[in-house]
Write an enzyme that holds these catalytic residues in place. Sequence first.
Site, mmCIF file in Angstrom:
data_model
loop_
_atom_site.group_PDB
_atom_site.id
_atom_site.type_symbol
_atom_site.label_atom_id
_atom_site.label_comp_id
_atom_site.label_asym_id
_atom_site.label_seq_id
_atom_site.Cartn_x
_atom_site.Cartn_y
_atom_site.Cartn_z
ATOM 1 N N HIS A 26 -7.789 6.349 -4.508
ATOM 2 C CA HIS A 26 -6.850 7.471 -4.373
ATOM 3 C C HIS A 26 -7.459 8.543 -3.465
ATOM 4 O O HIS A 26 -6.790 9.090 -2.596
ATOM 5 C CB HIS A 26 -6.576 8.133 -5.728
ATOM 6 C CG HIS A 26 -5.864 7.261 -6.729
ATOM 7 N ND1 HIS A 26 -6.325 7.075 -8.013
ATOM 8 C CD2 HIS A 26 -4.708 6.559 -6.654
ATOM 9 C CE1 HIS A 26 -5.485 6.300 -8.682
ATOM 10 N NE2 HIS A 26 -4.495 5.961 -7.883
ATOM 11 N N LYS A 50 4.373 3.321 -18.710
ATOM 12 C CA LYS A 50 2.927 3.158 -18.929
ATOM 13 C C LYS A 50 2.454 4.151 -19.977
ATOM 14 O O LYS A 50 2.794 5.328 -19.926
ATOM 15 C CB LYS A 50 2.153 3.477 -17.636
ATOM 16 C CG LYS A 50 2.178 2.413 -16.555
ATOM 17 C CD LYS A 50 1.210 2.850 -15.448
ATOM 18 C CE LYS A 50 1.435 2.115 -14.147
ATOM 19 N NZ LYS A 50 0.651 2.706 -13.027
ATOM 20 N N ARG A 99 -2.049 -1.346 -0.958
ATOM 21 C CA ARG A 99 -3.105 -2.353 -1.070
ATOM 22 C C ARG A 99 -2.523 -3.712 -0.730
ATOM 23 O O ARG A 99 -1.303 -3.892 -0.827
ATOM 24 C CB ARG A 99 -3.674 -2.363 -2.502
ATOM 25 C CG ARG A 99 -4.507 -1.151 -2.822
ATOM 26 C CD ARG A 99 -4.644 -0.924 -4.299
ATOM 27 N NE ARG A 99 -3.365 -0.553 -4.885
ATOM 28 C CZ ARG A 99 -3.220 -0.089 -6.117
ATOM 29 N NH1 ARG A 99 -4.255 0.042 -6.899
ATOM 30 N NH2 ARG A 99 -2.029 0.246 -6.580
ATOM 31 N N SER A 137 -6.616 1.919 -11.036
ATOM 32 C CA SER A 137 -7.029 2.635 -12.250
ATOM 33 C C SER A 137 -7.103 1.695 -13.453
ATOM 34 O O SER A 137 -8.021 1.786 -14.269
ATOM 35 C CB SER A 137 -6.049 3.760 -12.565
ATOM 36 O OG SER A 137 -5.997 4.680 -11.519
#
Length: 183
Positions: A26, A50, A99, A137
């Site tokens: 990040h 989440k 990504r 994460s």
Amino acid sequence: MSIASFPPGTRVACYPGSFDPVTNGHLDIINRASGLFDYLVVCVLHNPGKEPLFTTPERVQMLEQSCRDIPNVVVDSYDGLLVDYLQKKGIRIVIKGLRPISDFDFEFEQALMNKRLNNAVETLFMVTSTTYSYLRSSLVKELARFGSFPPGLVPVHVETKLRERFRAPERQTPLETGGSGLA
Ligand code: ADP
């Protein structure tokens, strides 16, 4: 710097995410994106899908500490739709990190839906640096849960918070262990 005080005519972008917790991946995007705009607002969003490890204020605090040396970065949080946040703040540009493979479908769908909700919103993708292309994460949390803290994935203060959360002892320096420092 608070969001309300952006001078008129400045170019502002928003980098939204869960940041649970912020990683060096990040921060790589934040560093690079902050160089392209007058201000970058990093916004911690509540994701109803989440269950976060850290509370929103904790995530904001970790981001603030990580970004304190980048003067044009502002950290904020919002519990609602990203497009509503952007509208309230008068921001049109969204930065997303990309990504390899894993992010594309999801981010593409999100960008199109945000455009459908507000046609003025433009999403710009920044390709991850190769060093962090595997970093997310959830992986960091998975490792931390099992007491593994490979160096270089998160800032040191975030590692400390993870260790506190999972009750793992702090990394010992060679001096503390009494070792030679060569191991
Ligand atoms: P994570 O997948 O790590 O939980 P977030 O929901 O916090 O990520 O993601 C916020 C934004 O940061 C997304 O645009 C995501 O693609 C991007 N991002 C996350 N990790 C990286 C990384 N290692 N390199 C580049 N971009 C990343």
